[in-house]
Motif scaffolding. Structure first.
Motif, short mmCIF file in Angstrom:
data_model
loop_
_atom_site.label_atom_id
_atom_site.label_comp_id
_atom_site.label_asym_id
_atom_site.label_seq_id
_atom_site.Cartn_x
_atom_site.Cartn_y
_atom_site.Cartn_z
N UNK A 275 5.97 12.46 -7.52
CA UNK A 275 6.37 12.79 -6.16
C UNK A 275 5.89 11.72 -5.19
N UNK A 276 6.66 10.64 -5.10
CA UNK A 276 6.33 9.55 -4.19
C UNK A 276 7.63 8.98 -3.64
N UNK A 277 7.52 8.27 -2.55
CA UNK A 277 8.71 7.70 -1.93
C UNK A 277 9.28 6.59 -2.80
N UNK A 278 10.59 6.64 -3.04
CA UNK A 278 11.26 5.62 -3.84
C UNK A 278 12.26 4.85 -3.00
N UNK A 279 12.27 5.06 -1.72
CA UNK A 279 13.20 4.38 -0.84
C UNK A 279 13.31 5.12 0.48
N UNK A 280 14.24 4.66 1.30
CA UNK A 280 14.42 5.23 2.64
C UNK A 280 15.90 5.45 2.90
N UNK B 262 17.63 -9.15 2.39
CA UNK B 262 16.60 -10.18 2.15
C UNK B 262 15.78 -10.52 3.40
N UNK B 263 16.07 -9.90 4.51
CA UNK B 263 15.49 -10.32 5.79
C UNK B 263 13.96 -10.22 5.79
N UNK B 264 13.40 -9.06 5.41
CA UNK B 264 11.95 -8.87 5.45
C UNK B 264 11.26 -9.80 4.46
N UNK C 17 0.82 -1.21 0.00
CA UNK C 17 0.00 0.00 0.00
C UNK C 17 0.85 1.26 0.00
N UNK C 18 1.99 1.23 0.68
CA UNK C 18 2.83 2.43 0.80
C UNK C 18 3.89 2.52 -0.29
N UNK C 19 3.96 1.53 -1.17
CA UNK C 19 4.95 1.55 -2.23
C UNK C 19 6.37 1.34 -1.74
N UNK C 20 6.53 0.63 -0.62
CA UNK C 20 7.86 0.36 -0.08
C UNK C 20 8.45 -0.89 -0.73
N UNK C 21 9.65 -1.25 -0.34
CA UNK C 21 10.22 -2.51 -0.82
C UNK C 21 10.93 -3.22 0.33
N UNK C 22 11.06 -4.54 0.17
CA UNK C 22 11.59 -5.38 1.24
C UNK C 22 13.01 -4.98 1.64
N UNK C 23 13.86 -4.72 0.63
CA UNK C 23 15.28 -4.48 0.92
C UNK C 23 15.48 -3.21 1.74
#
Length: 234
Positions: free
Chosen positions: A119-124, A34-36, A17-23
């Motif tokens: 304009x959206x989050x592409x990472x952290x 790969x943990x998540x 939903x938030x457009x995040x990624x596992x890594x």
């Protein structure tokens, strides 16, 4: 369905939903990339570590119990938290308390200008809470944007990451480097306050690029002030 399976489903839904990624989320909690994914897809580990769960719940703004915590979530012991960091700051394993800052999927042009239609989050990126406060910024009001172009060289180079304080906008405008919109184009430029009340100039640090002198403030939308920059060494 047991609690651990419900937690995996809930976390996977939040990520989608938030457009995040596992890594990126794995790195946020100090784990291998790969943990998540392994936790969600394989059930390994069966339950999230308490520190990991607290950080993820706080990042997504959900109750700790949604990600497998009990009704009475564990409190971090006062003496285990770095001095000066409030109880609300998430504690990560083996490092000072950090906060995740979104890296936006757009470039603030330091050249001819780019439209900010994504304009959206592409990472952290994770930053020390105390260091952000030393900069004078609120962790929840900053973002990381990539610089495109060379018009702000040598101050900023193409590909630099800049931290933008969105609280430092037109209400607090003063001389400095800002991300702004001019004619619908997102750019990073230097603002120089002029002698006439309410007027200012938009300046390129690179003399080979144009400036806009004595501009009407109504034509400019101030996104925020640049408070930090980081770059890759080649």
């Amino acid at each position: 369905m047991d609690d651990s399976q419900q937690a995996r489903i809930a976390l996977d839904r939040l990520i989608a939903e938030r457009g995040e990624n596992y890594a990126d989320l794995s790195r946020l909690i100090g784990r291998n990339p790969a943990y998540i994914q392994q936790f969600i897809k394989r059930g390994t580990p069966r339950k999230l570590d308490e520190d990991d769960r607290h950080v993820l719940a706080r990042y997504f703004g959900v109750p700790d119990a949604m990600l497998g915590g009990g009704a009475a979530a564990r409190e971090v012991a006062p003496d285990s938290r770095p001095r000066g960091v409030p109880a609300s700051a998430p504690a990560l394993r083996g490092v000072p308390s950090v906060v995740a800052v979104p890296r936006l999927a757009l470039g603030a042009s330091a050249g001819g200008g780019t439209l900010d239609d994504d304009e959206r989050a592409a990472g952290l990126m994770a930053f020390d809470v105390r260091w952000l406060r030393h900069l004078g910024v609120q962790p929840q009001r900053v973002s990381i944007i990539r610089v495109d172009g060379e018009s702000m060289a040598p101050t900023l180079s193409d590909g630099d990451d800049i931290m933008v304080d969105h609280d430092d906008d037109a209400r607090r405008l003063r001389d400095g480097v800002y991300v702004l919109r001019l004619d619908g184009v997102l750019m990073v430029k230097r603002i120089a306050i002029g002698p006439l009340r309410g007027r200012f100039s938009v300046v390129s640090d690179n003399p080979h690029y144009p400036d806009w002198a004595d501009i009407d403030p109504a034509l400019v939308d101030i996104v925020g002030r640049v408070v930090w920059t980081g770059r890759r060494l080649h």
